[in-house]
Write a protein that holds these residues in place. Structure first.
Motif, PDB file in Angstrom:
ATOM      1  N   PHE A 188       9.674  -4.494   7.219  1.00 16.72           N
ATOM      2  CA  PHE A 188       8.338  -3.932   7.414  1.00 16.72           C
ATOM      3  C   PHE A 188       8.414  -2.426   7.597  1.00 16.72           C
ATOM      4  O   PHE A 188       7.635  -1.675   7.015  1.00 16.72           O
ATOM      5  N   ALA A 218       9.148  -0.719   4.317  1.00 11.86           N
ATOM      6  CA  ALA A 218       7.982  -0.704   3.436  1.00 11.86           C
ATOM      7  C   ALA A 218       6.994   0.364   3.876  1.00 11.86           C
ATOM      8  O   ALA A 218       6.413   1.079   3.051  1.00 11.86           O
ATOM      9  N   ILE A 219       6.809   0.501   5.191  1.00 13.64           N
ATOM     10  CA  ILE A 219       5.878   1.504   5.698  1.00 13.64           C
ATOM     11  C   ILE A 219       6.398   2.910   5.413  1.00 13.64           C
ATOM     12  O   ILE A 219       5.647   3.794   4.983  1.00 13.64           O
ATOM     13  N   GLY A 262       5.960   3.655   1.750  1.00 10.14           N
ATOM     14  CA  GLY A 262       4.535   3.859   1.486  1.00 10.14           C
ATOM     15  C   GLY A 262       4.059   5.216   1.972  1.00 10.14           C
ATOM     16  O   GLY A 262       3.277   5.901   1.292  1.00 10.14           O
ATOM     17  N   THR A 279       0.781   2.019   7.039  1.00 10.55           N
ATOM     18  CA  THR A 279       0.911   0.971   8.049  1.00 10.55           C
ATOM     19  C   THR A 279      -0.219  -0.029   7.934  1.00 10.55           C
ATOM     20  O   THR A 279      -0.010  -1.249   7.965  1.00 10.55           O
ATOM     21  N   VAL A 315       0.487  -2.180   4.740  1.00  8.27           N
ATOM     22  CA  VAL A 315       1.604  -3.123   4.873  1.00  8.27           C
ATOM     23  C   VAL A 315       1.279  -4.208   5.893  1.00  8.27           C
ATOM     24  O   VAL A 315       1.625  -5.376   5.716  1.00  8.27           O
ATOM     25  N   LEU A 330       1.402  -2.052  -1.496  1.00 10.21           N
ATOM     26  CA  LEU A 330       1.810  -2.248  -0.098  1.00 10.21           C
ATOM     27  C   LEU A 330       1.138  -3.494   0.480  1.00 10.21           C
ATOM     28  O   LEU A 330       1.747  -4.255   1.248  1.00 10.21           O
ATOM     29  N   GLY A 335       3.122  -6.500   1.889  1.00  9.74           N
ATOM     30  CA  GLY A 335       2.958  -6.805   3.304  1.00  9.74           C
ATOM     31  C   GLY A 335       2.302  -8.146   3.547  1.00  9.74           C
ATOM     32  O   GLY A 335       2.442  -8.721   4.624  1.00  9.74           O
TER      33      GLY A 335
END
Ligand SMILES: [K+]
Ligand SMILES: [K+]
Lengths: 449, 449
Positions: free
Chosen positions: A20, A23-24, A27, A53, A56, A81, A85
């Protein structure tokens, strides 16, 4: 429950947190590019972080207007995202959890608890495949329905209609609540042709993996549904209907007043469907009265189905707690539902999720209040609403979020992350934990009440 | 637990409800007499009902000023109702519960759960005697201390000093919170000689029977304290200290600002001691900021010790819930405290009390809001505060109660009655209930969180 308890190099729940966070971070980098913003200027790191945030964590809170601030590239990043997510990362995390343990002796909490069975690697592959199939099918159908409606009834160019349709379909299925329209979906408040596909995608996505898996694959075996699926389905039905009625009751002479019968029907139904986790709004949230805000707090806090795109306590968590109360009042020895008794551990897990979530929301609200006290006309109800919305990854807003100072935005970033990753991680960790004590203490019963 | 389950002509918990109702009815009749009111006019039935309920339920909310509205006779009636509703009725109800079952096979929930032992009639008599001895001793000592201080430092005539002293001693020991002074005990905010006896009486009365019984009678046996007593004592200490610190923190620049160091110390300590159930106030509740009101909501909601004069969830109920969460997070198989594991039934009882109490408070607040919306400057926080205060039989008020319309007063009457009798009745009923199903369903574990 006999989880394999040997130490791993990386606990699956740690992997989930790291995924996570990665990914954030990615992004944020992409959204800070000049390419991502219509202004053509890069930077705005906090806005990029907040938006990444929110995407995701499939929350949908926004500090800038999605349709006008971000370029088509930026919007595509947000869409990606959301997909990652939502269902994407849940699957990846489940798979990873298994791969980390090469002996395949870590059973998937995801399905183990729902089915009380061990999982083979074949099962895992079929689950991943099923997730992909469900996701693409539902999103494709919703995209199609929305695109046609947008093109024919709203005079959009096909290209625009398709982009808006795709964006809303993905956003709905992953319960993200992001919209490319500045008024979210308020312009469609009485349009069942737009709201129905959205609602279908929201509800299906919000039920969670284990329930969809069971409904699709085990239906043909004519086996009875698991306790988990029955609780989720019954709870969802009660919440959807009860939420719509309660909302209609509290807003009949408020935001619903100017609408005709059809508008009131769609307005109340869509609000109830969307309130628990999707976070789209077809009515003006800032105009809701205090009772409606509190009703939303409750619905958002409960949330949707486990192991899917929904946030909140989850329907089964609330169900387990209420069943325990009901059975206690009735004097049953066990907590029972539909001819099954609940494993005792489930009650303690549910209580733990309830208490820790309540604590986070309480502390979050108390921390946010001093940060917004300089804003004119701020009510406690609105601050609480925004915190619950962030922590339960719902994304509804009374308008407070875009006004927040940087510290307030960072607080919401933390709450979204905690709400999406924290609860899942906690439950995974709890489920895989072993008793540490080889003996038991003598039993005693304190007075209660 | 093996409660005797044969049907009774009157269930002890029904007897308890009837006794409370009879005491309130009698009190209402007496307080409506011309003799009871300084005006010399009779009637004012709603005021009489409200005051009688508030006194019997040891709440302390008042729609009129106790010292000026009621005559000495009226005040004596109130004092009698407090004594009856506090320790008196608890003992009577326990005794009655035993006498109803002539075979003496209904074990006293009161002591059974705390001690895990059957009770003989001899035990019952000794408990009743002990209650009388403790009550009279503590009240006499507190009366003496207060009377001396009032006479010597506040220039009161002995007769006045003795009456004020007796009234406050009884009101404090029974955690009623009624005061004969129009500003409650605000004039003594920095006077440790008045506040200390009050606090001692409040804390002792708030611990509840089983704990006092154990501390006094079993101490000499050098047996370890029961889980119930340990939880109550530890929880009380944590709440008193934590409450004082949290209060000092939130009101340091508020109601505490104008006081010197000693005043701040006594102000914060007394507020913490009084907030959970006694309901005296040495500071102006209407001037508290919102954080302080929420802190009070929490302290009032938790309340004091079981089976005594305190209201709220009770310290052990909150303790059981938090211990369950703690042990779950730590991965223990059982819920443990101080070398004992908790009976599983205690957790379900605690959860039941928590959920039902929360529901009553939520519904009560939502019902009261429309009844006070015509009043200028009413905040939700104040409405919630008044409802929690009534239901937890605390009696603190931001000033809303005297302004309430009749329907609002009746609602608070209902909440006080439910809060004092409902929870006790519920728990007695739960504890004496037998499992109705001769078989158990197969076990299943739903996903949670
Ligand atoms: K959302
Ligand atoms: K009280």
């Amino acid at each position: 429950m006999n989880p394999a308890t040997r130490p791993h190099p990386l606990h699956p729940s740690t992997v989930l947190v790291l995924l996570f966070a990665a990914a954030i971070a990615t992004g944020t980098l992409l959204l800070a590019l000049p390419l991502a913003q219509r202004s053509g200027l890069g930077g705005g790191w906090l806005t990029a972080l907040f938006t990444a945030t929110s995407a995701v964590c499939v929350t949908g809170l926004a500090v800038v207007d999605t349709g006008t601030h971000w370029s088509l590239f930026g919007q595509s990043v947000i869409l990606g995202l959301i997909q990652i997510g939502g269902f994407g990362l849940m699957t990846a995390a489940s798979l990873l959890g298994m791969l980390v343990n090469s002996q395949l002796r870590v059973r998937s909490r995801l399905l183990l608890q729902a089915e009380n069975r061990a999982l083979s690697l074949g099962d895992v592959r079929s689950v991943a495949k099923l997730v992909a199939v469900i996701t693409l099918t539902v999103e494709a159908l919703a995209t199609l329905a929305l695109t046609l409606r947008f093109a024919f009834s709203y005079d959009m160019a096909w290209r625009d209609a398709a982009w808006h349709g795709l964006f809303h379909a993905v956003s709905a299925f992953n319960n993200a609540g992001f919209s490319t329209f500045p008024d979210n979906v308020m312009r469609f408040v009485a349009d069942g042709w737009v709201l129905s596909p959205l609602m279908a995608a929201i509800v299906i996505g919000g039920l969670g993996f284990p329930v969809l898996h069971e409904l699709l694959l085990r239906r043909r075996d004519r086996v009875r549904l698991s306790l988990h699926s029955q609780l989720t389905l019954a709870g969802t039905a009660v919440l959807l209907l009860g939420g719509a009625l309660a909302f209609a009751n509290s807003e009949w002479n408020g935001t619903l007043k100017s609408l005709d019968a059809a508008g009131r029907f769609w307005g109340a139904l869509f609000t109830s469907v969307s309130a628990r986790t999707a976070g789209f709004n077809s009515l003006d949230v800032a105009a809701f009265n205090t009772e409606t805000l509190l009703l939303h707090d409750l619905l958002m806090f409960i949330g949707g189905g486990s192991a899917g795109t929904a946030g909140g306590l989850k329907v089964t968590t609330a169900g387990v707690l209420l069943l325990a109360v009901w059975c206690e009042v009735r004097g049953y020895r066990d907590v029972e539902f539909a001819g099954r008794r609940l494993h005792e551990g489930a009650l303690r897990q549910a209580l733990t999720v309830l208490v820790l979530s309540s604590a986070v929301i309480g502390l979050g609200t108390l921390t946010l209040v001093p940060l917004v006290q300089h804003l004119p006309g701020i009510r406690y109800e609105a601050v609480l609403f925004e915190v619950v919305s962030a922590f339960a990854t719902v994304g509804l807003s009374t308008g407070l979020t875009p006004q927040l100072p940087p510290a307030g935005q960072l607080l919401l970033v933390g709450l979204m992350f905690l709400g999406r990753v924290g609860i899942v991680t906690l439950v995974v960790a709890l489920a895989q934990q072993a008793s540490r004590r080889p003996y038991r203490y003598p039993e005693e019963k304190p007075l209660v009440g």
